[in-house]
Design an enzyme around this catalytic site. Sequence first.
Site, mmCIF file in Angstrom:
data_model
loop_
_atom_site.group_PDB
_atom_site.id
_atom_site.type_symbol
_atom_site.label_atom_id
_atom_site.label_comp_id
_atom_site.label_asym_id
_atom_site.label_seq_id
_atom_site.Cartn_x
_atom_site.Cartn_y
_atom_site.Cartn_z
ATOM 1 C CG ASP A 20 -1.691 -1.378 1.180
ATOM 2 O OD1 ASP A 20 -2.137 -1.650 0.126
ATOM 3 O OD2 ASP A 20 -2.150 -1.617 2.293
ATOM 4 C CE LYS A 54 2.140 -2.368 -4.393
ATOM 5 N NZ LYS A 54 2.098 -2.260 -2.927
ATOM 6 N N GLY A 113 -4.641 -4.118 -3.892
ATOM 7 C CA GLY A 113 -5.466 -3.286 -3.883
ATOM 8 C C GLY A 113 -4.726 -2.001 -4.489
ATOM 9 C CG HIS A 114 -2.011 -1.767 -7.196
ATOM 10 N ND1 HIS A 114 -1.192 -2.275 -7.948
ATOM 11 C CD2 HIS A 114 -1.746 -2.519 -5.880
ATOM 12 C CE1 HIS A 114 -0.399 -3.392 -7.223
ATOM 13 N NE2 HIS A 114 -0.711 -3.463 -5.883
ATOM 14 C CD GLN A 130 0.575 -9.168 -2.865
ATOM 15 O OE1 GLN A 130 1.127 -9.478 -3.604
ATOM 16 N NE2 GLN A 130 -0.763 -8.396 -3.095
HETATM 17 P P1 GDP Z 1 -1.002 0.438 -3.516
HETATM 18 O O1 GDP Z 1 -1.428 -0.951 -3.111
HETATM 19 O O2 GDP Z 1 0.746 0.477 -3.449
HETATM 20 O O3 GDP Z 1 -1.154 0.628 -5.012
HETATM 21 O O4 GDP Z 1 -1.510 1.579 -2.540
HETATM 22 P P2 GDP Z 1 -2.797 1.599 -2.267
HETATM 23 O O5 GDP Z 1 -3.687 2.206 -3.525
HETATM 24 O O6 GDP Z 1 -3.558 0.409 -1.498
HETATM 25 O O7 GDP Z 1 -2.819 2.882 -0.990
HETATM 26 C C1 GDP Z 1 -2.382 3.995 -1.276
HETATM 27 C C2 GDP Z 1 -3.320 4.944 -0.943
HETATM 28 O O8 GDP Z 1 -2.865 6.431 -1.086
HETATM 29 C C3 GDP Z 1 -4.435 5.214 -1.975
HETATM 30 O O9 GDP Z 1 -5.717 5.504 -1.636
HETATM 31 C C4 GDP Z 1 -4.032 6.134 -2.984
HETATM 32 O O10 GDP Z 1 -4.874 6.941 -3.779
HETATM 33 C C5 GDP Z 1 -3.135 7.101 -2.199
HETATM 34 N N1 GDP Z 1 -1.917 7.964 -2.586
HETATM 35 C C6 GDP Z 1 -0.949 7.497 -3.333
HETATM 36 N N2 GDP Z 1 -0.039 8.413 -3.590
HETATM 37 C C7 GDP Z 1 -0.573 9.336 -2.645
HETATM 38 C C8 GDP Z 1 0.179 10.780 -2.250
HETATM 39 O O11 GDP Z 1 1.160 11.093 -2.597
HETATM 40 N N3 GDP Z 1 -0.740 11.356 -1.342
HETATM 41 C C9 GDP Z 1 -1.778 11.246 -0.901
HETATM 42 N N4 GDP Z 1 -2.663 11.730 0.079
HETATM 43 N N5 GDP Z 1 -2.353 9.696 -1.172
HETATM 44 C C10 GDP Z 1 -1.751 9.126 -1.982
HETATM 45 P P1 IMO Z 2 -1.116 -4.102 -2.295
HETATM 46 O O1 IMO Z 2 -0.288 -4.581 -3.519
HETATM 47 C C1 IMO Z 2 -0.762 -4.693 1.822
HETATM 48 C C2 IMO Z 2 -0.810 -8.760 3.564
HETATM 49 C C3 IMO Z 2 -2.080 -9.141 4.270
HETATM 50 C C4 IMO Z 2 -1.318 -10.169 5.215
HETATM 51 C C5 IMO Z 2 -0.495 -10.850 4.294
HETATM 52 C C6 IMO Z 2 -0.789 -12.052 3.928
HETATM 53 O O2 IMO Z 2 -2.325 -3.547 -2.434
HETATM 54 O O3 IMO Z 2 0.251 -3.481 -1.584
HETATM 55 P P2 IMO Z 2 -2.317 -12.844 1.657
HETATM 56 O O4 IMO Z 2 -3.786 -12.436 1.453
HETATM 57 O O5 IMO Z 2 -1.373 -12.316 0.637
HETATM 58 O O6 IMO Z 2 -1.945 -14.443 1.958
HETATM 59 O O7 IMO Z 2 -2.050 -11.909 2.947
HETATM 60 O O8 IMO Z 2 -0.092 -9.865 3.156
HETATM 61 N N1 IMO Z 2 -1.126 -8.205 2.131
HETATM 62 C C7 IMO Z 2 -1.198 -6.792 1.807
HETATM 63 N N2 IMO Z 2 -0.823 -5.880 2.725
HETATM 64 N N3 IMO Z 2 -1.001 -4.641 0.543
HETATM 65 C C8 IMO Z 2 -1.042 -5.509 -0.163
HETATM 66 O O9 IMO Z 2 -1.225 -5.563 -1.411
HETATM 67 C C9 IMO Z 2 -1.319 -6.894 0.499
HETATM 68 N N4 IMO Z 2 -1.337 -8.084 0.017
HETATM 69 C C10 IMO Z 2 -1.301 -8.887 1.036
HETATM 70 O O10 IMO Z 2 -2.620 -8.349 5.029
HETATM 71 O O11 IMO Z 2 -0.796 -9.582 6.344
HETATM 72 MG MG MG Z 3 -3.003 -1.681 -1.735
#
Ligand code: GDP
Ligand code: IMO
Ligand code: MG
Length: 443
Positions: A13, A16, A40-41, A230
Amino acid sequence: MPVTIVLGSQWGDEGKGKVVDALAEGADYVVRYQGGANAGHTIRLPDERQYVLHLIPSGIFHSNCICVIGNGVVIDPVALRTEIQMVEEAGFTVKGRLFISHNAHLIMPYHRQLDKASEARLASGTNGQSVGTTGRGIGPAYEDKFSRKGIRIVDLLDRASLREKLRHNVAEKNELLKKFYASDELCDVDQIIRDYEVFDEEMDPYITDTALMLCKAVGEGKNILLEGAQAALLDIDFGTYPFVTSSNPTAGGACTGSGIPPTAITDVVAVVKAYATRVGNGPFPTELLDETGERLRARGREYGATTGRPRRCGWLDAVAVRYTSMINGVRSIALTKLDVLSGESEIKLCTKYERTSDGKILDHFTTDLRALAGIRPIYESYEGWSADALDGISRRADLPPVVERYLSAIEKEVGAPLGLISLGAGRNESIVEEDFLAARSLA
Ligand code: GDP
Ligand code: IMO
Ligand code: MG
């Protein structure tokens, strides 16, 4: 031509999706190489619409990009169907732009059931600690892959053999669910076959030999982004085992999960959040269980994009990121969510650990959980900046000196330069260095 791996350097998270979407403007291909719908991107389009992708690569909102789901991904057809619909409803073409490896393994209903049953059992066990998985069946699907029982997309073509494999697998999993997990929710082979025959028809236009496709693209000098899911500290080999996912999000996984050879990789970009978060259980040395942690969660909207769970928050751990940069051969950093720190009076950066038993100072991260439990982070303290200090800034040179001090410290401690600094969730809310763009031919 550039073949860039963009990967998570903490516990997931990091943003990415945002970074890959921003870079995809100049890319020909965006490739997912591991994980599944546990990812979840989040992507925020210039018109403010926001979408969360779980399986489809984050280049899908750029019509110039071909999106590939590589052989290393485990595919839940239900999640894929929902996502294709979401993207089409958003007005973007998927057919002819999304390609899925015929060698990718399928997630079956019993994988999700076993994931949940295993977690429930761990939670009720003696130490009461589950992994805290996303419940998407990821671990059990990879277990089947590595024990050579898995069902791949290519297996859907041979119906007789598919039935045979499924009968064998379902009998085994039902036995496990019934006897070991005392579950009365069992799987029905015929229902699975009926459902997966429909999925086969739906997925048919997307299936191809993606390794061949990508190696040709490399040969033609195409611009390719490999999108990690991840993150390195969740890596099955290099993460905080057993509190990890069941694949290799690290750079090596990009090759085995796509078929692109290591010699073709030209760059590795680490996505680093300006602080740290973790969902699920497991060690987190810089976790803040106080008001500051709560403030970061609230301001950063740190709730899981896949499960909605609140994310644990803490200060940026440069010891951990230095380690993941080493493992991944990171050349530059995409720093995200710097804006979330705005308004904090003091910002801390963990640069070393101290072993509490004897006071020894440690420079290196360890994945030995007992050792990790016996350390405390040593912080450097940085003066914070005002809530509006980053507003309207598009060049690093224009950042206030207090902000620059924190950024330079990250570069020094991690040992890689910042190529992109994200100041908001939107596609264009970033400071991007010229040479970083040039390395991906976007300049
Ligand atoms: P990922 O799994 O690495 O793609 O990240 P997620 O989407 O799960 O979580 C990142 C969260 O931060 C999302 O809600 C994005 O919209 C938000 N986000 C990404 N870059 C920025 C930033 O520079 N500033 C802020 N405030 N939010 C951001
Ligand atoms: P993105 O791509 C954050 C974590 C779960 C748990 C461990 C194992 O959005 O960054 P799993 O379901 O993969 O067997 O869970 O990994 N986990 C993540 N944490 N971002 C993710 O993906 C994750 N995908 C798995 O919370 O601790
Ligand atoms: Mg994510």
